[in-house]
Design a protein around this motif. Structure first.
Motif, PDB file in Angstrom:
ATOM      1  N   GLN A   1     -60.578 -35.553 -51.826  1.00  0.00           N
ATOM      2  CA  GLN A   1     -61.387 -36.695 -52.243  1.00  0.00           C
ATOM      3  C   GLN A   1     -62.814 -36.299 -52.596  1.00  0.00           C
ATOM      4  N   ASP A   2     -63.274 -35.138 -52.138  1.00  0.00           N
ATOM      5  CA  ASP A   2     -64.630 -34.703 -52.423  1.00  0.00           C
ATOM      6  C   ASP A   2     -64.766 -34.035 -53.784  1.00  0.00           C
ATOM      7  N   ILE A   3     -63.649 -33.725 -54.437  1.00  0.00           N
ATOM      8  CA  ILE A   3     -63.688 -33.036 -55.728  1.00  0.00           C
ATOM      9  C   ILE A   3     -63.732 -34.064 -56.852  1.00  0.00           C
ATOM     10  N   PRO A   4     -64.756 -34.006 -57.710  1.00  0.00           N
ATOM     11  CA  PRO A   4     -64.794 -34.939 -58.847  1.00  0.00           C
ATOM     12  C   PRO A   4     -63.544 -34.793 -59.696  1.00  0.00           C
ATOM     13  N   VAL A   5     -62.930 -35.908 -60.049  1.00  0.00           N
ATOM     14  CA  VAL A   5     -61.663 -35.856 -60.774  1.00  0.00           C
ATOM     15  C   VAL A   5     -61.807 -35.159 -62.121  1.00  0.00           C
ATOM     16  N   ALA A   6     -62.996 -35.158 -62.692  1.00  0.00           N
ATOM     17  CA  ALA A   6     -63.189 -34.526 -64.000  1.00  0.00           C
ATOM     18  C   ALA A   6     -63.024 -33.018 -63.932  1.00  0.00           C
ATOM     19  N   PHE A   7     -63.156 -32.432 -62.715  1.00  0.00           N
ATOM     20  CA  PHE A   7     -63.063 -30.983 -62.555  1.00  0.00           C
ATOM     21  C   PHE A   7     -61.628 -30.508 -62.320  1.00  0.00           C
ATOM     22  N   ILE A   8     -60.706 -31.405 -62.093  1.00  0.00           N
ATOM     23  CA  ILE A   8     -59.338 -31.026 -61.769  1.00  0.00           C
ATOM     24  C   ILE A   8     -58.551 -30.825 -63.063  1.00  0.00           C
ATOM     25  N   THR A   9     -58.103 -29.589 -63.292  1.00  0.00           N
ATOM     26  CA  THR A   9     -57.352 -29.271 -64.505  1.00  0.00           C
ATOM     27  C   THR A   9     -55.891 -28.935 -64.221  1.00  0.00           C
ATOM     28  N   LYS A  10     -55.561 -28.681 -62.946  1.00  0.00           N
ATOM     29  CA  LYS A  10     -54.194 -28.298 -62.596  1.00  0.00           C
ATOM     30  C   LYS A  10     -53.773 -28.984 -61.308  1.00  0.00           C
ATOM     31  N   ILE A  11     -52.542 -29.466 -61.277  1.00  0.00           N
ATOM     32  CA  ILE A  11     -51.985 -30.038 -60.054  1.00  0.00           C
ATOM     33  C   ILE A  11     -50.647 -29.366 -59.768  1.00  0.00           C
ATOM     34  N   LYS A  12     -50.424 -29.018 -58.504  1.00  0.00           N
ATOM     35  CA  LYS A  12     -49.185 -28.367 -58.085  1.00  0.00           C
ATOM     36  C   LYS A  12     -48.488 -29.236 -57.051  1.00  0.00           C
ATOM     37  N   ILE A  13     -47.227 -29.540 -57.305  1.00  0.00           N
ATOM     38  CA  ILE A  13     -46.420 -30.329 -56.382  1.00  0.00           C
ATOM     39  C   ILE A  13     -45.344 -29.395 -55.838  1.00  0.00           C
ATOM     40  N   GLU A  14     -45.390 -29.129 -54.527  1.00  0.00           N
ATOM     41  CA  GLU A  14     -44.556 -28.073 -53.954  1.00  0.00           C
ATOM     42  C   GLU A  14     -44.012 -28.473 -52.594  1.00  0.00           C
ATOM     43  N   LYS A  15     -42.720 -28.232 -52.396  1.00  0.00           N
ATOM     44  CA  LYS A  15     -42.082 -28.331 -51.082  1.00  0.00           C
ATOM     45  C   LYS A  15     -42.335 -29.674 -50.385  1.00  0.00           C
ATOM     46  N   ILE A  16     -42.201 -30.764 -51.091  1.00  0.00           N
ATOM     47  CA  ILE A  16     -42.355 -32.062 -50.454  1.00  0.00           C
ATOM     48  C   ILE A  16     -41.155 -32.947 -50.786  1.00  0.00           C
ATOM     49  N   GLN A  17     -40.915 -33.905 -49.906  1.00  0.00           N
ATOM     50  CA  GLN A  17     -39.869 -34.887 -50.135  1.00  0.00           C
ATOM     51  C   GLN A  17     -40.483 -36.049 -50.901  1.00  0.00           C
ATOM     52  N   LEU A  18     -40.021 -36.264 -52.106  1.00  0.00           N
ATOM     53  CA  LEU A  18     -40.613 -37.288 -52.960  1.00  0.00           C
ATOM     54  C   LEU A  18     -39.964 -38.646 -52.699  1.00  0.00           C
ATOM     55  N   SER A  19     -40.506 -39.364 -51.703  1.00  0.00           N
ATOM     56  CA  SER A  19     -40.063 -40.743 -51.486  1.00  0.00           C
ATOM     57  C   SER A  19     -40.579 -41.609 -52.628  1.00  0.00           C
ATOM     58  N   ASP A  20     -40.017 -42.788 -52.772  1.00  0.00           N
ATOM     59  CA  ASP A  20     -40.448 -43.685 -53.844  1.00  0.00           C
ATOM     60  C   ASP A  20     -41.939 -43.991 -53.741  1.00  0.00           C
ATOM     61  N   ARG A  21     -42.422 -44.219 -52.532  1.00  0.00           N
ATOM     62  CA  ARG A  21     -43.831 -44.553 -52.332  1.00  0.00           C
ATOM     63  C   ARG A  21     -44.736 -43.385 -52.698  1.00  0.00           C
ATOM     64  N   LEU A  22     -44.399 -42.200 -52.204  1.00  0.00           N
ATOM     65  CA  LEU A  22     -45.215 -41.024 -52.500  1.00  0.00           C
ATOM     66  C   LEU A  22     -45.196 -40.709 -53.988  1.00  0.00           C
ATOM     67  N   PHE A  23     -44.039 -40.861 -54.600  1.00  0.00           N
ATOM     68  CA  PHE A  23     -43.939 -40.588 -56.031  1.00  0.00           C
ATOM     69  C   PHE A  23     -44.854 -41.515 -56.825  1.00  0.00           C
ATOM     70  N   LYS A  24     -44.874 -42.781 -56.491  1.00  0.00           N
ATOM     71  CA  LYS A  24     -45.737 -43.737 -57.189  1.00  0.00           C
ATOM     72  C   LYS A  24     -47.213 -43.378 -57.016  1.00  0.00           C
ATOM     73  N   GLU A  25     -47.586 -42.929 -55.816  1.00  0.00           N
ATOM     74  CA  GLU A  25     -48.977 -42.536 -55.560  1.00  0.00           C
ATOM     75  C   GLU A  25     -49.362 -41.320 -56.398  1.00  0.00           C
ATOM     76  N   ILE A  26     -48.457 -40.341 -56.462  1.00  0.00           N
ATOM     77  CA  ILE A  26     -48.723 -39.138 -57.268  1.00  0.00           C
ATOM     78  C   ILE A  26     -48.832 -39.502 -58.740  1.00  0.00           C
ATOM     79  N   LEU A  27     -47.929 -40.341 -59.199  1.00  0.00           N
ATOM     80  CA  LEU A  27     -47.923 -40.754 -60.597  1.00  0.00           C
ATOM     81  C   LEU A  27     -49.222 -41.459 -60.962  1.00  0.00           C
ATOM     82  N   GLU A  28     -49.675 -42.337 -60.096  1.00  0.00           N
ATOM     83  CA  GLU A  28     -50.934 -43.055 -60.341  1.00  0.00           C
ATOM     84  C   GLU A  28     -52.118 -42.108 -60.332  1.00  0.00           C
TER      85      GLU A  28
END
Length: 282
Positions: A1-28
Motif C-alpha cells: 500500500q505504500d508503493i505509488p500505483v504509478a510505479f508498479i509495472t509488473k505483477i506476479k501471481i504465484e502459489k495461491i488458491q484463487l477463490s472467487d473473492r480473491l480473484f475479484k480483488e486481484i482483477l480490480e
C-alpha cells in the motif's frame, strides 16, 4: 500500500488458491495500475474463465506463464491464452514454461484468430519450453504464428525431431532471429545437417544454446558450413560429454569468436586450459 500505483509495472501471481473473492480483488487491483505492462503467473490452478478475464483486464506487453494448469480437467490452456489476450495483441514477449499444451488442441486454431496471425508484429521474444509440443505442436505453432519479427526463440525440451525446425524457420522467413535455443530436444548433428542443406547462412546468431544435444567435433565441422557465428556473443553447450578438446580446436579453426562474451561448458570434457585457443575477448 505504500508503493505509488504509478510505479508498479509488473505483477506476479504465484502459489495461491484463487477463490472467487480473491480473484475479484486481484482483477480490480490490476485495472487500477496505469503503468502495469508485465503479468507473471506461476504455479497456479485457475479456472479457464478466470484466466481469460485476467488477461483481458488490461493490455500487457510481457506475459510470463510457468506451471499453470486449468481446473476441472479443462484442456486448451493455450487457446485460453489466445482468447484472453486477443492473439497476444501488442505483446513484445511471451514465455510459457512447464505447461501441458496438448498438440491436438492447437488444430484449427487459425479459425479462432482475430487477425491473420497468432502473434502481432510487436512480438520479439517467444519461449515455449517443456510444454510437450512434439512435432505436431511445433508445426501448428509455426502454421499460424507469424514470427517474422521475432529475434529470440526458445523451443527447448519439447521433444520434436532434429529435421523439423530448420525448414520451418526458412519457410516462415525468420531472418531477424538472433537467439536460438533448441536444448534437450534431439541429436544436434542431424539438426545442423538440415541447417546446412537448407543453406541458411543468412542467420547471424548472437546467442545459441545446444545443451544436451550430443555435440561432437563432427557437428562443429558441419556447423561451420551452416551458419555464421562471427556475431556470436553467447554459446551454451552444457551436458555434452562428447564435447572435448577437439571441439574447441574445431571452433577455433572455423570461427573468429571475437564477439563471444559468455561461454558455458558445464558437464563437458573440457578444462579451462583448452579455452586459450578461442582468443576470447575480455
Amino acid at each position: 500500500q505504500d508503493i505509488p500505483v504509478a510505479f508498479i509495472t509488473k505483477i506476479k501471481i504465484e502459489k495461491i488458491q484463487l477463490s472467487d473473492r480473491l480473484f475479484k480483488e486481484i482483477l480490480e487491483y490490476i485495472t487500477q495500475l496505469p503503468g502495469l505492462d508485465t503479468l507473471e503467473l506461476s504455479e497456479l490452478r485457475v479456472a479457464k474463465e478466470q484466466l481469460e478475464q485476467l488477461l483481458k483486464a488490461r493490455p500487457f506487453k510481457v506475459l510470463l506463464v510457468t506451471e499453470v494448469r486449468l481446473t476441472n480437467k479443462s484442456t486448451g490452456l493455450f487457446r485460453s491464452l489466445v482468447r484472453g489476450t486477443r492473439n497476444f495483441n501488442g505483446m513484445t514477449e511471451v514465455s510459457i514454461h512447464d505447461c501441458d499444451i496438448n498438440p491436438s488442441t492447437l488444430h484449427d486454431l487459425d479459425k479462432e484468430l482475430h487477425s491473420g496471425h497468432l502473434f502481432t508484429d510487436s512480438l520479439r521474444r517467444l519461449t515455449i519450453r517443456n510444454c510437450h509440443l512434439m512435432d505436431e505442436g511445433i508445426e501448428q505453432i509455426f502454421k499460424v504464428a507469424g514470427l517474422r519479427h521475432v529475434d529470440h526463440l526458445d523451443l527447448s525440451e519439447n521433444g520434436f525431431s532434429a529435421t523439423l525446425l530448420i525448414p520451418l524457420i526458412k519457410n516462415h522467413r525468420l531472418t531477424n532471429l538472433k537467439s536460438l535455443s533448441v536444448s534437450y530436444n534431439f541429436d544436434v548433428g542431424l539438426f545442423l545437417q538440415e541447417l546446412q542443406s537448407q543453406k541458411l547462412r543468412c542467420l547471424s546468431l548472437e546467442e545459441l544454446d545446444v545443451s544436451n544435444c550430443n555435440l561432437t567435433v563432427e557437428v562443429v565441422d558441419s556447423l561451420s558450413n551452416s551458419v555464421s557465428l562471427s556475431q556470436l556473443r553467447k554459446l551454451v553447450m552444457d551436458k555434452n560429454p562428447e564435447a572435448g578438446p577437439a571441439v574447441i580446436d574445431a571452433l577455433s579453426t572455423h570461427w573468429e569468436l571475437g564477439s563471444l562474451k559468455y561461454l558455458s561448458i558445464k558437464e563437458c570434457n573440457i578444462v579451462i586450459g583448452h579455452l586459450s585457443k578461442l582468443s576470447l575477448s575480455p
